[in-house]
Design an enzyme around this catalytic site. Sequence first.
Site, PDB file in Angstrom:
ATOM      1  N   LYS A  12     -80.641  27.710  24.053  1.00 40.68           N
ATOM      2  CA  LYS A  12     -80.156  26.569  23.274  1.00 40.68           C
ATOM      3  C   LYS A  12     -79.860  27.042  21.857  1.00 40.68           C
ATOM      4  O   LYS A  12     -80.735  27.572  21.176  1.00 40.68           O
ATOM      5  CB  LYS A  12     -81.186  25.441  23.259  1.00 40.68           C
ATOM      6  N   THR A  57     -82.440  24.986  29.166  1.00 41.99           N
ATOM      7  CA  THR A  57     -82.213  25.127  27.724  1.00 41.99           C
ATOM      8  C   THR A  57     -82.806  23.951  26.968  1.00 41.99           C
ATOM      9  O   THR A  57     -83.212  24.085  25.809  1.00 41.99           O
ATOM     10  CB  THR A  57     -80.704  25.241  27.408  1.00 41.99           C
ATOM     11  N   HIS A 259     -61.297  39.254  -5.267  1.00 43.65           N
ATOM     12  CA  HIS A 259     -60.414  39.779  -6.301  1.00 43.65           C
ATOM     13  C   HIS A 259     -60.157  38.765  -7.416  1.00 43.65           C
ATOM     14  O   HIS A 259     -59.921  37.579  -7.163  1.00 43.65           O
ATOM     15  CB  HIS A 259     -59.075  40.193  -5.689  1.00 43.65           C
TER      16      HIS A 259
END
Length: 307
Positions: A12, A57, A259
């Site tokens: 999960k 899960t 930059h």
Amino acid sequence: MPTILGQNQYGKAENRVVKITRDGDTHHIKDLNVSVALSGDLDDVHLTGSNANCLPTDTTKNTVFAFAKEYGIESSEQFGIHLARHFVTSQEPIKKARIRIEEYAWERIASSEANSKFIGADEVNHSFARKGQETRVTQITFDGEKWEVISGLKDLVVMNSTNSEFWGYIKDQYTTLQEAYDRILATQVSARWRFNWTDDEQRMPNWERSYEQTKKHMLEAFSETYSYSLQQTLYQMATRIINHRSEIDEVRFSLPNKHHFLVDLEPFGLKNDNEVYYAADRMYGLIEATVLRDGATAQIPVDMTNL
């Protein structure tokens, strides 16, 4: 055409758990995003559809929340260790567990002078604001015998407004970049570091202190390095960590160069003396490297800094 089942895992992902620890009137927050991945004797669930060896899960999700109550969350690393140990030792078909955790930091909201007379302190003990800095991350892997703990951070934006140059590089017919002898150096740090702790019987690092000190040395190196390239700065940051933190054997950085270009103000009759810049978000240089303690072997996956 015959096929063969390769590497597989399941679990999960992105279980958001917030744990409030109430120490009287003072509260403490741990805010985690926990992803569980399990592997082992799982061929049948793929090949025949038999779920006999499959832990749902949904159960892994429930375990995350139950453990937050049962064990508390001292640190992301410690919480991940509890989970990984549980899944591998409690379920015979599960041979390996990988726990990935993102941690979101909160800070207390300072009280106003008017309110402080009611609470008797400079901070509200139960009011918080999300910090706008880095996200802390960790990955814990356990195979029933050995542990691997890789921690780090992402989205930490840092800048040096001077003490950075870039010149003397290769130039060919396509080069237009002008050499810079005083430039802004900025990056959004994504870092991972691997601990040399591998055995549950050995003394564990102090995970919280280790994180704070590792971040401290990283930032000090960034600040103190007179840089001729972002690569040089990266190496100094990683080297400072390894030299000061004996529990860490490997550091991997992914540093996008954020930059900043000087704006041409001459059309307006103005001189730009390294004062006004254009901050570009795309395209960007991407500098990546791993630095190891002498004698160590690289183990951090190259793509981990993208997690």
